[in-house]
Design an enzyme around this catalytic site. Structure first.
Site, PDB file in Angstrom:
ATOM      1  N   CYS A  78      70.102  22.670  35.399  1.00  9.95           N
ATOM      2  CA  CYS A  78      69.467  21.514  36.034  1.00  9.95           C
ATOM      3  C   CYS A  78      70.512  20.470  36.391  1.00  9.95           C
ATOM      4  O   CYS A  78      71.382  20.146  35.567  1.00  9.95           O
ATOM      5  CB  CYS A  78      68.426  20.907  35.097  1.00  9.95           C
ATOM      6  SG  CYS A  78      67.637  19.413  35.748  1.00  9.95           S
ATOM      7  N   CYS A  84      69.453  12.924  32.087  1.00  8.64           N
ATOM      8  CA  CYS A  84      68.040  12.912  31.707  1.00  8.64           C
ATOM      9  C   CYS A  84      67.916  13.198  30.214  1.00  8.64           C
ATOM     10  O   CYS A  84      68.640  14.044  29.669  1.00  8.64           O
ATOM     11  CB  CYS A  84      67.307  13.971  32.523  1.00  8.64           C
ATOM     12  SG  CYS A  84      65.672  14.383  31.917  1.00  8.64           S
ATOM     13  N   CYS A  87      66.060  17.344  28.127  1.00 13.13           N
ATOM     14  CA  CYS A  87      66.650  18.537  27.509  1.00 13.13           C
ATOM     15  C   CYS A  87      67.951  18.173  26.791  1.00 13.13           C
ATOM     16  O   CYS A  87      68.761  17.405  27.313  1.00 13.13           O
ATOM     17  CB  CYS A  87      66.964  19.594  28.568  1.00 13.13           C
ATOM     18  SG  CYS A  87      65.514  20.350  29.328  1.00 13.13           S
ATOM     19  N   GLN A 298      48.432  22.573  24.204  1.00 14.29           N
ATOM     20  CA  GLN A 298      49.839  22.949  24.029  1.00 14.29           C
ATOM     21  C   GLN A 298      50.520  23.029  25.397  1.00 14.29           C
ATOM     22  O   GLN A 298      49.974  23.620  26.336  1.00 14.29           O
ATOM     23  CB  GLN A 298      49.937  24.307  23.329  1.00 14.29           C
ATOM     24  CG  GLN A 298      49.473  24.304  21.884  1.00 14.29           C
ATOM     25  CD  GLN A 298      50.469  23.666  20.936  1.00 14.29           C
ATOM     26  OE1 GLN A 298      51.607  23.359  21.314  1.00 14.29           O
ATOM     27  NE2 GLN A 298      50.048  23.450  19.707  1.00 14.29           N
ATOM     28  N   PHE A 327      41.949  18.706  12.750  1.00 17.91           N
ATOM     29  CA  PHE A 327      42.739  18.245  13.904  1.00 17.91           C
ATOM     30  C   PHE A 327      42.575  19.272  15.025  1.00 17.91           C
ATOM     31  O   PHE A 327      43.549  19.682  15.668  1.00 17.91           O
ATOM     32  CB  PHE A 327      44.218  18.082  13.548  1.00 17.91           C
ATOM     33  CG  PHE A 327      44.492  17.325  12.278  1.00 17.91           C
ATOM     34  CD1 PHE A 327      44.552  15.941  12.276  1.00 17.91           C
ATOM     35  CD2 PHE A 327      44.677  17.994  11.079  1.00 17.91           C
ATOM     36  CE1 PHE A 327      44.796  15.242  11.106  1.00 17.91           C
ATOM     37  CE2 PHE A 327      44.924  17.304   9.905  1.00 17.91           C
ATOM     38  CZ  PHE A 327      44.990  15.920   9.917  1.00 17.91           C
ATOM     39  N   GLU A 348      37.221  16.657  14.305  1.00 24.59           N
ATOM     40  CA  GLU A 348      38.045  15.727  15.086  1.00 24.59           C
ATOM     41  C   GLU A 348      37.423  14.341  14.970  1.00 24.59           C
ATOM     42  O   GLU A 348      36.207  14.205  14.806  1.00 24.59           O
ATOM     43  CB  GLU A 348      38.111  16.139  16.556  1.00 24.59           C
ATOM     44  CG  GLU A 348      39.386  16.839  16.971  1.00 24.59           C
ATOM     45  CD  GLU A 348      40.637  15.984  16.907  1.00 24.59           C
ATOM     46  OE1 GLU A 348      40.507  14.758  16.730  1.00 24.59           O
ATOM     47  OE2 GLU A 348      41.731  16.536  17.038  1.00 24.59           O
ATOM     48  N   CYS A 422      54.849  20.555  13.999  1.00 29.69           N
ATOM     49  CA  CYS A 422      55.997  20.357  14.887  1.00 29.69           C
ATOM     50  C   CYS A 422      57.092  19.572  14.168  1.00 29.69           C
ATOM     51  O   CYS A 422      58.079  19.177  14.785  1.00 29.69           O
ATOM     52  CB  CYS A 422      55.570  19.622  16.160  1.00 29.69           C
ATOM     53  SG  CYS A 422      54.797  18.015  15.852  1.00 29.69           S
TER      54      CYS A 422
END
Length: 467
Positions: A78, A84, A87, A298, A327, A348, A422
């Site tokens: 890229c 940026c 990434c 996702q 969740f 939820e 995560c």
């Protein structure tokens, strides 16, 4: 090599070899008993660096020069890489990226959660994403500036406020890569500034979503409230004319200061009210999910197939099992398990999200599911007639599971807990808090975010026989 007085201090220059990657993406080296953290480094490189911050046992350094390249290096694909902030690791070969991510997670779980490397799956390589470019189904772009100086893009690396203009992003499918450039060109002529520009700022966020199954595109523009939304109609007409697969254009407003890509009030919606993503199961079945402008899903569709299937495999449910999906979002993992179990009950706190989950269950003809607007830790919100769970699925935010919810889970005492995270640090913390009754018996990690420092983990916690 060091500075003239041979003493390591702020401003010193040293030569070091990068040994590994820390969780978060920094390179790690050792020098005179100190651990040195370096941005923009690849394991195996020998670098000349400048010390920028010095502590008793560790230091931070800035890369000045690559003296010896690494075999793990790759050529970034890229043009915006390095500027940026999206990434971090395009300069590292993908096989090396997933190796280091797997090691980071194992080390974190061993250090914080005291989880042994004998646990099934610990120390094994991360499961890679099926796609390394074009894998995202959603991208959030920021606005900054006014008039000819207006930019649409991502936060600059190392900055919380400065936006780098990004004409296209190769992490999006080809069909929607030119959208930010079209929006930027239009907005520079709109005579409206951005929300961060100051009083009267208007443009806030651009959200691009695409179904990898159907190819349909949704664009969601979030602005500040205004007595007139005169520029929106022209932008909508331009994008429908230029983007062949655009099926939904939504416009929302947001008053709140947090810089998040979520609308508070829907002003208009043109076209289809949602796009649909379909994930395939290894048994030949599939599950479809309606995605509305503010819905969570996702961001890596092909990766989500891997993640959800791995959750199902690790859980290894019986046909008689009752699953609580905490969740649960719009159905997610629990809905993927529904055909393998007796019943799925999702929880939820958002009424809107629960309605979305119910719609998804109807879309898939899933009759053995129930979705409840409730916080499991508040017993008064949970219907008393619910069957007890055999399996609880957890997919919490980065902060992990709140302590009252963990206490409630301990009181329910399911046979298995499938914990998706995560953030391996909070996963390790919560596994330790559950060790009174549960042992982490299986583990896996899936790379949902190639070229970034992020990773998804899956842990199976099994109830002790003595419990």
């Amino acid at each position: 090599m060091t500075n003239e007085n041979n003493a390591l201090a702020k401003g010193s220059t040293i030569e070091i070899e990068i040994e590994s990657l820390a969780f978060g993406g920094q390179g790690i080296a050792r020098h005179e008993g100190l651990t040195i953290f370096v941005d923009n480094a690849v394991p195996g490189q020998v670098l000349r660096c400048e010390i920028t911050k010095l502590k008793k046992r560790f230091a931070f350094a800035k890369r000045l020069e690559v003296i010896t390249p690494s075999k793990e290096e790759a050529t970034p694909f890229c043009e915006h890489f390095g500027i940026c902030g999206g990434c971090l690791h395009q300069d590292i070969a993908y096989g090396s990226q997933i190796y280091w991510k797997g090691r980071q997670v194992s080390d974190t779980l061993a250090r914080i959660g005291k989880i042994t490397k004998d646990t099934e799956g610990m120390g094994q390589d991360t499961i890679g994403s099926p796609l390394q470019t074009g894998y995202r189904n959603r991208m959030d772009f920021s606005f900054q500036g006014y008039g000819k100086e207006l930019s649409v893009g991502f936060k600059k690396r190392g900055s919380e406020t400065e936006v780098v203009s990004v004409s296209s992003c190769p992490l999006l499918p080809e069909s929607c890569r030119n959208i930010p450039a079209l929006v930027e060109e239009y907005c520079t002529k709109s005579e409206f500034g951005t929300f961060r520009h100051g009083k009267g700022g208007y443009w806030r966020k651009l959200v691009v979503r695409v179904s990898h199954d159907s190819g349909k595109i949704m664009i969601h523009v979030i602005t500040a409230p205004s007595k007139t939304h005169s520029p929106i109609k022209g932008l909508e007409e331009l994008l429908f004319a230029k983007i062949p697969n655009l099926k939904t254009f939504a416009h929302s407003t947001r008053i709140g200061r947090p810089d998040i890509a979520s609308g508070e009030r829907l002003i208009s919606l043109t076209g289809e009210p949602f796009i649909t993503e379909t994930l395939k199961k290894s048994d030949g079945g599939s599950v479809s999910y309606k995605i509305s402008p503010n819905a969570f899903f996702q961001t890596n569709s092909s990766g989500a197939e891997v993640l959800f299937q791995r959750c199902l495999d690790i859980a290894s449910p019986a046909a008689t099992d009752v699953v609580y999906d905490l969740f649960c979002g719009s159905g997610g993992i629990g809905m993927f398990m529904a055909s393998n179990v007796k019943k799925v009950i999702g929880f939820e706190i958002s009424k809107e999200t629960v309605l979305s989950a119910r719609e998804n269950a109807k879309l898939n003809g899933i009759e053995n599911s129930q979705y409840i607007t409730a916080n499991l830790s508040n017993e008064g919100e949970v219907p008393t007639e619910l069957p007890k769970p055999d399996i609880i699925v957890l997919d919490p935010p980065r902060s992990g599971v709140p302590a009252p919810t963990l206490e409630r889970i301990l009181s329910l005492a399911p046979e298995k807990i499938v914990y998706v995270s995560c953030n391996p640090s909070t996963l390790a913390r919560d596994a330790e808090r559950l060790e009174e009754k549960y042992t982490l018996t299986k583990f896996s990690s899936v790379d949902m975010f190639p070229h970034t420092a992020h990773i998804e983990c899956i842990a199976l916690l099994t109830r002790h026989s003595k419990s």
